[in-house]
Scaffold this motif. Structure first.
Motif, PDB file in Angstrom:
ATOM      1  N   GLY A 162     -24.415  -7.168  22.767  1.00 50.97           N
ATOM      2  CA  GLY A 162     -23.057  -7.318  22.238  1.00 50.97           C
ATOM      3  C   GLY A 162     -23.002  -7.152  20.726  1.00 50.97           C
ATOM      4  O   GLY A 162     -22.144  -6.433  20.205  1.00 50.97           O
ATOM      5  N   LEU A 163     -23.907  -7.802  20.019  1.00 52.36           N
ATOM      6  CA  LEU A 163     -23.917  -7.677  18.562  1.00 52.36           C
ATOM      7  C   LEU A 163     -24.254  -6.257  18.112  1.00 52.36           C
ATOM      8  O   LEU A 163     -23.631  -5.716  17.193  1.00 52.36           O
ATOM      9  CB  LEU A 163     -24.903  -8.669  17.958  1.00 52.36           C
ATOM     10  N   GLN A 164     -25.227  -5.653  18.757  1.00 54.18           N
ATOM     11  CA  GLN A 164     -25.603  -4.289  18.401  1.00 54.18           C
ATOM     12  C   GLN A 164     -24.457  -3.317  18.689  1.00 54.18           C
ATOM     13  O   GLN A 164     -24.169  -2.427  17.878  1.00 54.18           O
ATOM     14  CB  GLN A 164     -26.852  -3.872  19.176  1.00 54.18           C
ATOM     15  N   SER A 165     -23.792  -3.498  19.805  1.00 52.32           N
ATOM     16  CA  SER A 165     -22.690  -2.613  20.170  1.00 52.32           C
ATOM     17  C   SER A 165     -21.496  -2.797  19.235  1.00 52.32           C
ATOM     18  O   SER A 165     -20.807  -1.821  18.911  1.00 52.32           O
ATOM     19  CB  SER A 165     -22.272  -2.858  21.614  1.00 52.32           C
ATOM     20  N   CYS A 166     -21.261  -4.023  18.799  1.00 53.11           N
ATOM     21  CA  CYS A 166     -20.197  -4.256  17.808  1.00 53.11           C
ATOM     22  C   CYS A 166     -20.503  -3.500  16.518  1.00 53.11           C
ATOM     23  O   CYS A 166     -19.615  -2.877  15.926  1.00 53.11           O
ATOM     24  CB  CYS A 166     -20.051  -5.744  17.506  1.00 53.11           C
ATOM     25  N   ALA A 167     -21.749  -3.543  16.088  1.00 53.10           N
ATOM     26  CA  ALA A 167     -22.137  -2.840  14.866  1.00 53.10           C
ATOM     27  C   ALA A 167     -21.968  -1.335  15.025  1.00 53.10           C
ATOM     28  O   ALA A 167     -21.474  -0.656  14.108  1.00 53.10           O
ATOM     29  CB  ALA A 167     -23.578  -3.183  14.508  1.00 53.10           C
ATOM     30  N   VAL A 168     -22.348  -0.797  16.175  1.00 52.16           N
ATOM     31  CA  VAL A 168     -22.209   0.643  16.407  1.00 52.16           C
ATOM     32  C   VAL A 168     -20.739   1.031  16.483  1.00 52.16           C
ATOM     33  O   VAL A 168     -20.327   2.062  15.933  1.00 52.16           O
ATOM     34  CB  VAL A 168     -22.966   1.058  17.692  1.00 52.16           C
ATOM     35  N   THR A 169     -19.929   0.221  17.130  1.00 54.45           N
ATOM     36  CA  THR A 169     -18.500   0.507  17.226  1.00 54.45           C
ATOM     37  C   THR A 169     -17.857   0.516  15.843  1.00 54.45           C
ATOM     38  O   THR A 169     -17.085   1.419  15.509  1.00 54.45           O
ATOM     39  CB  THR A 169     -17.803  -0.530  18.131  1.00 54.45           C
ATOM     40  N   MET A 170     -18.169  -0.475  15.034  1.00 54.90           N
ATOM     41  CA  MET A 170     -17.622  -0.533  13.680  1.00 54.90           C
ATOM     42  C   MET A 170     -18.144   0.620  12.823  1.00 54.90           C
ATOM     43  O   MET A 170     -17.381   1.222  12.068  1.00 54.90           O
ATOM     44  CB  MET A 170     -17.970  -1.864  13.016  1.00 54.90           C
TER      45      MET A 170
END
Length: 113
Positions: free
Chosen positions: A17-25
């Motif tokens: 979740g944290l990694q995907s949030c960073a990639v999305t941003m």
């Protein structure tokens, strides 16, 4: 076995979740829609990890299906977000462990009868 899957899936939910949030941003800031979309799929994979963990104790076969679906999604979008391939393989491992947990649950139910 099922308790191990529960703990691993919950911990990985946070990491994915944290990694995907960073990639999305990052994709949004760089105006790359495909990367941002792949990050959103990563968030969905994290959510599926949480759902798989929720069902692993009582319904391990359902949990295995959820993890298998997460793996399919991860492999489908791995071109834009390469780490999703790693999470896809992890989801496949959790699928196998959940299936083995269903056999364990069936064996325990047979011993109680």
């Amino acid at each position: 076995m099922r308790i191990a899957v529960l703990i691993i899936a919950l911990c990985l939910t946070l990491v994915v979740g944290l990694q995907s949030c960073a990639v999305t941003m990052g994709g949004s800031l760089a105006s790359k829609e495909t990367v941002s979309a792949a990050g959103a799929v990563g968030l969905l994979v994290a959510l599926l990890f949480a759902f798989g963990a929720a069902f692993v104790m009582g319904f391990p076969k359902l949990s295995a299906g959820i993890f298998a679906f997460a793996a399919l999604l991860a492999f489908g979008f791995a071109a834009e977000f390469p780490d999703l391939k790693v999470w896809g393989f992890v989801a496949l491992g959790l699928t196998v462990l959940s299936f083995l947990g269903s056999r364990e649950l069936k064996k325990k139910a047979g011993e109680k009868s």
